[in-house]
Every structure is written in structure tokens, then in C-alpha cells.
Scaffold this motif. Structure first.
Motif, PDB file in Angstrom:
ATOM      1  N   LEU A 245       0.828  -1.212   0.000  1.00  0.00           N
ATOM      2  CA  LEU A 245       0.000   0.000   0.000  1.00  0.00           C
ATOM      3  C   LEU A 245       0.865   1.266   0.000  1.00  0.00           C
ATOM      4  O   LEU A 245       0.559   2.224  -0.717  1.00  0.00           O
ATOM      5  CB  LEU A 245      -0.947  -0.019   1.213  1.00  0.00           C
ATOM      6  N   VAL A 246       1.955   1.291   0.793  1.00  0.00           N
ATOM      7  CA  VAL A 246       2.796   2.495   0.782  1.00  0.00           C
ATOM      8  C   VAL A 246       3.552   2.603  -0.540  1.00  0.00           C
ATOM      9  O   VAL A 246       3.805   3.705  -1.017  1.00  0.00           O
ATOM     10  CB  VAL A 246       3.811   2.577   1.948  1.00  0.00           C
ATOM     11  N   TRP A 247       3.906   1.484  -1.134  1.00  0.00           N
ATOM     12  CA  TRP A 247       4.562   1.554  -2.445  1.00  0.00           C
ATOM     13  C   TRP A 247       3.574   2.016  -3.510  1.00  0.00           C
ATOM     14  O   TRP A 247       3.928   2.710  -4.448  1.00  0.00           O
ATOM     15  CB  TRP A 247       5.155   0.189  -2.818  1.00  0.00           C
ATOM     16  N   PHE A 248       2.314   1.616  -3.341  1.00  0.00           N
ATOM     17  CA  PHE A 248       1.253   2.035  -4.265  1.00  0.00           C
ATOM     18  C   PHE A 248       1.040   3.551  -4.156  1.00  0.00           C
ATOM     19  O   PHE A 248       1.034   4.257  -5.160  1.00  0.00           O
ATOM     20  CB  PHE A 248      -0.031   1.284  -3.922  1.00  0.00           C
ATOM     21  N   ASN A 249       0.884   4.042  -2.923  1.00  0.00           N
ATOM     22  CA  ASN A 249       0.608   5.465  -2.714  1.00  0.00           C
ATOM     23  C   ASN A 249       1.854   6.320  -2.851  1.00  0.00           C
ATOM     24  O   ASN A 249       1.761   7.520  -3.102  1.00  0.00           O
ATOM     25  CB  ASN A 249       0.021   5.690  -1.315  1.00  0.00           C
ATOM     26  N   GLY A 250       3.015   5.710  -2.587  1.00  0.00           N
ATOM     27  CA  GLY A 250       4.243   6.483  -2.555  1.00  0.00           C
ATOM     28  C   GLY A 250       4.384   7.282  -1.270  1.00  0.00           C
ATOM     29  O   GLY A 250       5.312   8.058  -1.103  1.00  0.00           O
ATOM     30  N   ARG A 251       3.447   7.104  -0.358  1.00  0.00           N
ATOM     31  CA  ARG A 251       3.458   7.877   0.886  1.00  0.00           C
ATOM     32  C   ARG A 251       2.617   7.174   1.941  1.00  0.00           C
ATOM     33  O   ARG A 251       1.827   6.276   1.628  1.00  0.00           O
ATOM     34  CB  ARG A 251       2.889   9.263   0.639  1.00  0.00           C
ATOM     35  N   ILE A 252       2.817   7.568   3.186  1.00  0.00           N
ATOM     36  CA  ILE A 252       1.906   7.126   4.236  1.00  0.00           C
ATOM     37  C   ILE A 252       1.671   8.277   5.195  1.00  0.00           C
ATOM     38  O   ILE A 252       2.598   9.010   5.545  1.00  0.00           O
ATOM     39  CB  ILE A 252       2.426   5.886   4.993  1.00  0.00           C
ATOM     40  N   SER A 253       0.415   8.473   5.552  1.00  0.00           N
ATOM     41  CA  SER A 253       0.063   9.547   6.487  1.00  0.00           C
ATOM     42  C   SER A 253      -1.074   9.018   7.353  1.00  0.00           C
ATOM     43  O   SER A 253      -1.631   7.961   7.059  1.00  0.00           O
ATOM     44  CB  SER A 253      -0.378  10.784   5.698  1.00  0.00           C
ATOM     45  N   PRO A 254      -1.420   9.730   8.413  1.00  0.00           N
ATOM     46  CA  PRO A 254      -2.505   9.245   9.269  1.00  0.00           C
ATOM     47  C   PRO A 254      -3.782   8.930   8.486  1.00  0.00           C
ATOM     48  O   PRO A 254      -4.528   8.011   8.840  1.00  0.00           O
ATOM     49  CB  PRO A 254      -2.727  10.405  10.244  1.00  0.00           C
ATOM     50  N   GLY A 255      -4.018   9.678   7.407  1.00  0.00           N
ATOM     51  CA  GLY A 255      -5.223   9.451   6.606  1.00  0.00           C
ATOM     52  C   GLY A 255      -5.300   8.034   6.041  1.00  0.00           C
ATOM     53  O   GLY A 255      -6.382   7.506   5.810  1.00  0.00           O
ATOM     54  N   THR A 256      -4.133   7.416   5.813  1.00  0.00           N
ATOM     55  CA  THR A 256      -4.114   6.058   5.270  1.00  0.00           C
ATOM     56  C   THR A 256      -4.753   5.065   6.244  1.00  0.00           C
ATOM     57  O   THR A 256      -5.321   4.053   5.834  1.00  0.00           O
ATOM     58  CB  THR A 256      -2.648   5.610   5.012  1.00  0.00           C
ATOM     59  N   ILE A 257      -4.608   5.348   7.547  1.00  0.00           N
ATOM     60  CA  ILE A 257      -5.069   4.358   8.539  1.00  0.00           C
ATOM     61  C   ILE A 257      -6.183   4.915   9.420  1.00  0.00           C
ATOM     62  O   ILE A 257      -6.333   4.528  10.576  1.00  0.00           O
ATOM     63  CB  ILE A 257      -3.895   3.885   9.420  1.00  0.00           C
ATOM     64  N   ASN A 258      -6.966   5.875   8.877  1.00  0.00           N
ATOM     65  CA  ASN A 258      -8.032   6.429   9.725  1.00  0.00           C
ATOM     66  C   ASN A 258      -9.203   5.454   9.854  1.00  0.00           C
ATOM     67  O   ASN A 258      -9.202   4.366   9.262  1.00  0.00           O
ATOM     68  CB  ASN A 258      -8.491   7.802   9.196  1.00  0.00           C
ATOM     69  N   VAL A 259     -10.192   5.833  10.651  1.00  0.00           N
ATOM     70  CA  VAL A 259     -11.281   4.929  10.972  1.00  0.00           C
ATOM     71  C   VAL A 259     -12.098   4.574   9.728  1.00  0.00           C
ATOM     72  O   VAL A 259     -12.580   3.443   9.589  1.00  0.00           O
ATOM     73  CB  VAL A 259     -12.181   5.544  12.073  1.00  0.00           C
ATOM     74  N   ALA A 260     -12.197   5.539   8.806  1.00  0.00           N
ATOM     75  CA  ALA A 260     -12.930   5.256   7.564  1.00  0.00           C
ATOM     76  C   ALA A 260     -12.269   4.092   6.825  1.00  0.00           C
ATOM     77  O   ALA A 260     -12.943   3.185   6.317  1.00  0.00           O
ATOM     78  CB  ALA A 260     -12.957   6.501   6.685  1.00  0.00           C
ATOM     79  N   ALA A 261     -10.923   4.088   6.790  1.00  0.00           N
ATOM     80  CA  ALA A 261     -10.203   3.008   6.120  1.00  0.00           C
ATOM     81  C   ALA A 261     -10.418   1.684   6.860  1.00  0.00           C
ATOM     82  O   ALA A 261     -10.579   0.623   6.246  1.00  0.00           O
ATOM     83  CB  ALA A 261      -8.721   3.337   6.044  1.00  0.00           C
ATOM     84  N   ALA A 262     -10.415   1.738   8.198  1.00  0.00           N
ATOM     85  CA  ALA A 262     -10.626   0.533   9.009  1.00  0.00           C
ATOM     86  C   ALA A 262     -11.984  -0.088   8.695  1.00  0.00           C
ATOM     87  O   ALA A 262     -12.106  -1.308   8.518  1.00  0.00           O
ATOM     88  CB  ALA A 262     -10.530   0.878  10.493  1.00  0.00           C
ATOM     89  N   ILE A 263     -13.002   0.787   8.601  1.00  0.00           N
ATOM     90  CA  ILE A 263     -14.355   0.292   8.329  1.00  0.00           C
ATOM     91  C   ILE A 263     -14.459  -0.202   6.888  1.00  0.00           C
ATOM     92  O   ILE A 263     -15.154  -1.182   6.601  1.00  0.00           O
ATOM     93  CB  ILE A 263     -15.388   1.401   8.640  1.00  0.00           C
ATOM     94  N   ASN A 264     -13.719   0.465   5.987  1.00  0.00           N
ATOM     95  CA  ASN A 264     -13.676   0.042   4.590  1.00  0.00           C
ATOM     96  C   ASN A 264     -13.274  -1.438   4.476  1.00  0.00           C
ATOM     97  O   ASN A 264     -13.866  -2.200   3.709  1.00  0.00           O
ATOM     98  CB  ASN A 264     -12.661   0.922   3.859  1.00  0.00           C
ATOM     99  N   VAL A 265     -12.248  -1.828   5.247  1.00  0.00           N
ATOM    100  CA  VAL A 265     -11.774  -3.221   5.226  1.00  0.00           C
ATOM    101  C   VAL A 265     -12.891  -4.170   5.656  1.00  0.00           C
ATOM    102  O   VAL A 265     -13.117  -5.221   5.041  1.00  0.00           O
ATOM    103  CB  VAL A 265     -10.534  -3.384   6.138  1.00  0.00           C
ATOM    104  N   LEU A 266     -13.603  -3.784   6.697  1.00  0.00           N
ATOM    105  CA  LEU A 266     -14.711  -4.629   7.176  1.00  0.00           C
ATOM    106  C   LEU A 266     -15.800  -4.736   6.115  1.00  0.00           C
ATOM    107  O   LEU A 266     -16.335  -5.821   5.853  1.00  0.00           O
ATOM    108  CB  LEU A 266     -15.283  -4.048   8.484  1.00  0.00           C
ATOM    109  N   ILE A 267     -16.131  -3.610   5.485  1.00  0.00           N
ATOM    110  CA  ILE A 267     -17.175  -3.605   4.450  1.00  0.00           C
ATOM    111  C   ILE A 267     -16.785  -4.532   3.298  1.00  0.00           C
ATOM    112  O   ILE A 267     -17.591  -5.331   2.810  1.00  0.00           O
ATOM    113  CB  ILE A 267     -17.425  -2.160   3.942  1.00  0.00           C
ATOM    114  N   ILE A 268     -15.514  -4.460   2.880  1.00  0.00           N
ATOM    115  CA  ILE A 268     -15.041  -5.316   1.787  1.00  0.00           C
ATOM    116  C   ILE A 268     -15.202  -6.791   2.164  1.00  0.00           C
ATOM    117  O   ILE A 268     -15.717  -7.600   1.384  1.00  0.00           O
ATOM    118  CB  ILE A 268     -13.561  -5.000   1.466  1.00  0.00           C
ATOM    119  N   ALA A 269     -14.782  -7.119   3.386  1.00  0.00           N
ATOM    120  CA  ALA A 269     -14.852  -8.522   3.818  1.00  0.00           C
ATOM    121  C   ALA A 269     -16.294  -9.018   3.860  1.00  0.00           C
ATOM    122  O   ALA A 269     -16.596 -10.133   3.431  1.00  0.00           O
ATOM    123  CB  ALA A 269     -14.190  -8.667   5.185  1.00  0.00           C
TER     124      ALA A 269
END
Lengths: 342, 261
Positions: A245-269
Motif C-alpha cells: 500500500l505504501v509503495w502504491f501510494n508512494g506515501r503514508i500519512s494518518p489518513g491512510t489508517i483512519n477509521v474510515a479506512a478501518a471500516i472500509n476493510v470490514l465492508i469489503i470482507a
């Protein structure tokens, strides 16, 4: 004699093909051929991104589907791996960035992700059901705020930029085609490992703990230890996804791991289905397609509504996700077939 | 069997399988067990009788560590196991079955028994699929045979009939090398034929395996045990051979309601 000579070497290979199964072979052929027909955008933004989020959801699926433990913190473990890459590898942010080579940084990132997952697992396995979800949600939230406020280690709000996939033996993994194949290999390895291990002794113990932890203790298993080991493996897969994911984005910031992203993973599953390790990848393709193109259909302000409605529809019609729909369809076809024969 | 079964057993084996020393269990103000002293020789087969709420299952839970006793000590083959977690007690040769079947509904019958064998063996964390030649796998196959479940070998457990689930419940206690088993109402809800099978399975157990059986059905209990303990209101109040218990007027009064044949 001649026939023997030609048949013998062919048998093991044929057995292997039979064990892999026709469905898997067709899917593998399609995925391998995908770069031939797709644009760079579809290759990375849809293909690579789906594979990465599929792995994240697979890591959740391992815990939830087999172990009965729903975690919202998988994105946080991916974040641990991502920040490890940023801190120990090279970055453009002029903070830390020890410049270690990728083959040293990557195992370290996986190790940190897996151990932090095991640690959070060890804390949360004392709880069950909704309480596990609450604890891991708290962990995901805390991780987000911590990295946003800590500048000495995580460079706070802006995070790290300039995180590049490596060049190995002249192959530049920043290019779309190599990057896609790297994601495909990582996803295939994770998928095959989960599929195989589900029927292993450890896989069986995990499913048995999901079904009846009390009986597991009564036949001699240390239930807590088995759960923590499952968290370790889930962290390994999440960590691998995190590095990609960091190689894909070329960066990592708090936005990458915020709660919206956490819930996104659950929704996908959940959209894909937890009953089989292919589910998370099916879910990831659906969600990534929607997130990319919903804006064109309903406009920038409403695209989350469309995803939400789709999620509700899936959960309403099939608690087992798209995999469940597929199962229902197959059952119906089988019944029709029986009826037509009568 | 003579009246002094426990004593003669003790001479044979030279050890107590189970020693309970003033064991008690309170749930808040409720006293579920109090002052339980019990000595059971290795290989002895004991029935525990008593009305509902007498504390029989609580006694089992205290022995296996499903929940810990409030007071008292428990020894298993001479070793104090009072403070051990459940899985450690199991690895020392203790087993139990449950009154309400506790099985792994999503797994096949064979996998259920396989795990029961693997739980007390090594490589519990193995990521390799067990081969058919695996020692635990082979023991699981032979237990499957012993409890007459071959026909449902690969069926998910949630699809089994009640009788088959009870059968499997017993199979789960036979994995590994049990030295002592606690059977909690194994005959509950079984048909007469299934009861006969059950008695056969219990009587066919190797002689060194002792057990305690909780059973409401006197016919079953008295045919599979050498010695009987009666419980009432969380206490042991009478012990004796099946004949003594059956003919005891006090027992008939409390447990059989006075009207039993």
C-alpha cells in the motif's frame, strides 16, 4: 515400457493441476493475462489496489471467518508495516529514513505488523463478539490520533512521502505492470496459504475455537494461545498488504489508517463473504470499482451513499456476501437441473 | 463386586485417581457444593446420583476447572491440580463429556475426534494438513469405529441427529490416552437401542480407565458402575454399592420419591 516412461513424469504434475482445480486455473490465467488488455489506470488503480485491499480483508477474514473474532484494527497493522518502511527505508520527508535496503526493511515491516497484531490480539482475546469489535475500533482510533500527533517518529499530520517500490534486477516495481504482478504474487501467496492452512491442524483448531471454545479447553487446547497465534498470522498478511500500500501510494500519512479506512476493510470482507478466502478479493474488486466510478454516476457528494446502499442490499439479501449469492444461485441451478430431468 | 470396591481397587493400582478434599463452590449466596470429600481409585467406575440442582455438574466443573472451586483442594493421581487451567488438567489424562453436547458444529465428525486426539499430543500449531497415516488421525478413525459413527465420518456435526451427537460427545472424551473420564448424563435423550449401545461402549472401556458417571436413568447407572455416591443440596450424603443404594430407604425417599420399584 515406453508408455510407462511418458506417463510417470506426467502423473505428479497432473495430480497437482487436479488439486489446484479448474476454477483456480481459469482465474489465474485471466489474472496473468489482465495486463495485456488493460490500461495502466485499470492495472494499478483497480487491479493492484483491489489485490492490496483484498489482502487486508483476507487478514480480517482469517480472524473473523475462521476464528470468530471481528477486528477493526487490520488497517492499523498495515500502517505499522507502512511506517516501518518509511522510517527504516528511504523517504523524502527529511526525518529518520535510515535507508536500509528493501530486502531488510520488508521482513522487518512484516515482523512488526505481525507482533503488534499478536499483542493487540492478546489484549482482545479475553473478550468476545461486540467487545472485540469495540476494543479493536479503539485501537484503530488511538493509532490514528497517535501517529497524527507524534512528529518525532511518525512526522504527524503530513506523514512520510517519497516511499518508492524497489528496483530489483533491473525490474522497476514502480512501473504499472511489474507492480501489478508483485501485488498478484503477494495476494496469491496469502490466498493459497489461507486456503491450505484452513484444513491444517492449526486451521481446524481455529475453527473449533470459533464453534466451541469451552470444549477446546476440555480436550487440552490452550484457547488463548491459539487465538493469539491466529492474530500473528493475520498481522503478517495485513503487514504485507501495508508494504504494498505504501509503495502504491508512494506515501503514508494518518489518513491512510483512519477509521474510515478501518471500516472500509470490514465492508469489503462482508460484501465479499467470510466463508471462503476468495470472498475478500471479490469484495475488494466490487468496492474499489464503486469507489472509483460512483462519482461519475451520482456525483462527488453522493458516492458514499451508493456504496452504503449496495452494502445494505448485500447484507439484506445474503448474509454470506457475494459468495453467498453465488452459492444460492448454484443451488437453484442444481434444483432446476433435477426438475428438468424428472 | 464386594462392598469394599474402592479399597480393593486401591490395592490393585496403588493410587487414587481423584482425591477431593472439602471442596466447595458458591455462586454469590448460593451454595452449589459444600464439604465434598471423595476418594476414587484408579480404574474405579463410580456413579453420582441426585436430583436436579444437587450439584453434580458443578462437581464436574470444579474437577475439570471449567470454574474453580471456592474452597478445598483437588488431586489427580497424587498431583494437586486445584490451580491448573482446564487444558493442563486434560493433558494429565482427565476427560469429560457435557450434559448438553459441546461439539464443533462446522467441522466433520472425524475432524472433531481428530482434534480431541491432537489436543493432548504435540504439533497442535502445525500448519501442515494431517496425513491419513498421522498417529492422531489413525486413533480418531479407530474411535470413530468404536462409537459406531463410521457412516457419518465426513458429515458436518451440525447435521447429526441428537443420538449421534451424544455418541460423538463420548468419542471426544476417548481421544489421547485418558486415565479418568467424567461422563455428564451421557444417556440423556437417547432411544432404548442407543442406551444399549452406550452401556456396551462404557463396559468395553479398557480396565485402567476409571470414570464418574452422572446419570438419571438408574438402569444405566447401576449397570455401568461399581460404587454409587448420592448427592443432595450440594452435599454427598450416602455412598455404597448399587444394591445398597437401590435398597436404602432414605435414598428412595429423597431421590426416587419413595415409589420406585
Amino acid at each position: 515400457m515406453n508408455a510407462d516412461v511418458t506417463q510417470n513424469p506426467a502423473t505428479p504434475a497432473r495430480n497437482l493441476l487436479a488439486r489446484i482445480g479448474t476454477g483456480h486455473l481459469v482465474l489465474a490465467a485471466l489474472l496473468l493475462a489482465y495486463p495485456l488488455v488493460s490500461s495502466d489506470f485499470f492495472l494499478t488503480q483497480i487491479g493492484g489496489y483491489s489485490l492490496i485491499f483484498g489482502m487486508l480483508a483476507l487478514s480480517l477474514s482469517l480472524l473473523a471467518g475462521y476464528g470468530g473474532m471481528v477486528s477493526l484494527a487490520q488497517i492499523s497493522f498495515a500502517g505499522v508495516a507502512g511506517y516501518t518502511v518509511a522510517i527504516f527505508g528511504e523517504n523524502n520527508s527529511n526525518i529518520l529514513g535510515f535507508g536500509w535496503p528493501w530486502w531488510l526493511v520488508m521482513p522487518l515491516a512484516l515482523f512488526f505488523a505481525a507482533t503488534s497484531s499478536a499483542l493487540i490480539g492478546w489484549v482482545s482475546v479475553r473478550t468476545e463478539g461486540i467487545y472485540t469489535i469495540m476494543i479493536t475500533l479503539a485501537v484503530a482510533t488511538a493509532a490514528f490520533y497517535f501517529v497524527r500527533q507524534n512528529y518525532t517518529l511518525f512526522n504527524g499530520f503530513p506523514g512520510y512521502t517519497g516511499l518508492r517500490a524497489p528496483i530489483v534486477f533491473g525490474v522497476n516495481f514502480r512501473d504499472p505492470v511489474p507492480f501489478y504482478y508483485m501485488c498478484l504474487v503477494a495476494a496469491t501467496l496469502s490466498y493459497a496459504a489461507v486456503l491450505y492452512a484452513a484444513r491444517s491442524t492449526f486451521g481446524l483448531t481455529l475453527q473449533a475455537i470459533r464453534d466451541n471454545p469451552r470444549r477446546m479447553r476440555a480436550i487440552g487446547f490452550d484457547v488463548t494461545a491459539h487465538k493469539v497465534v491466529a492474530w500473528f498470522y493475520a498481522g503478517l498478511i495485513a503487514g504485507l498488504a501495508g508494504v504494498l500500500l505504501v509503495w502504491f501510494n508512494g506515501r503514508i500519512s494518518p489518513g491512510t489508517i483512519n477509521v474510515a479506512a478501518a471500516i472500509n476493510v470490514l465492508i469489503i470482507a462482508v460484501i465479499g463473504g467470510l466463508k471462503h478466502p476468495i470472498g475478500p478479493f471479490v469484495g475488494a474488486v466490487m468496492v474499489v470499482l464503486m469507489q472509483t466510478f460512483a462519482i461519475d454516476i451520482v456525483g462527488a457528494e453522493r458516492f458514499n451513499t451508493l456504496i452504503g446502499v449496495f452494502f445494505l442490499a448485500i447484507v439484506f439479501f445474503s448474509p454470506d456476501g457475494i459468495l453467498g449469492l453465488w452459492g444460492q444461485l448454484r443451488q437453484r441451478l442444481a434444483q432446476e437441473d433435477l426438475r428438468s430431468r424428472q | 463386586m464386594t462392598a469394599n470396591v474402592a479399597a480393593s481397587r486401591l490395592q490393585d493400582s496403588g493410587a487414587y485417581a481423584l482425591e477431593l478434599d472439602s471442596v466447595a463452590r458458591h455462586f454469590g449466596a448460593l451454595v452449589a457444593l459444600t464439604g465434598i470429600n471423595m476418594r476414587i481409585a484408579a480404574g474405579e467406575r463410580r456413579a453420582v446420583l441426585g436430583s436436579n440442582g444437587a450439584g453434580k455438574t458443578t462437581l464436574f466443573n470444579a474437577i475439570t476447572g471449567d470454574f474453580l472451586p471456592t474452597e478445598g483442594r483437588i488431586k489427580f493421581f497424587g498431583e494437586d491440580i486445584t490451580d491448573l487451567p482446564p487444558h493442563e488438567r486434560i493433558r494429565r489424562g482427565l476427560r469429560r463429556t457435557y450434559q448438553i453436547s459441546q461439539l464443533f458444529g462446522g467441522l466433520s465428525v472425524l475432524d472433531n475426534i481428530y482434534l480431541a486426539c491432537r489436543g493432548v499430543s504435540r504439533k497442535r500449531y502445525s500448519l501442515i494438513r494431517p496425513k491419513p497415516s498421522d498417529a492422531n488421525r489413525m486413533q480418531a478413525e479407530s474411535i470413530l469405529h468404536a462409537v459406531h459413527l463410521e457412516s457419518v465420518r465426513d458429515t458436518p456435526v451440525s447435521n447429526l441427529s441428537h443420538g449421534q451427537q451424544r455418541q460423538l460427545e463420548i468419542a471426544m472424551a476417548l481421544g489421547g490416552a485418558p486415565r479418568f473420564i467424567l461422563f455428564d448424563e451421557p444417556a440423556a435423550g437417547l432411544s432404548p437401542t442407543e442406551r444399549r449401545d452406550l452401556i456396551e461402549i462404557l463396559n468395553a472401556l479398557p480396565a485402567h480407565i476409571g470414570y464418574i458417571i452422572i446419570e438419571h436413568d438408574l438402569d444405566v447407572a447401576l449397570r455401568v458402575s461399581e460404587y454409587v455416591s448420592m448427592m443432595h443440596n450440594g452435599k454427598l450424603f450416602k455412598e455404597g454399592t448399587p444394591e445398597e443404594i437401590e435398597n436404602d430407604p432414605q435414598v428412595q425417599e429423597i431421590y426416587l420419591g419413595g415409589g420406585h420399584g
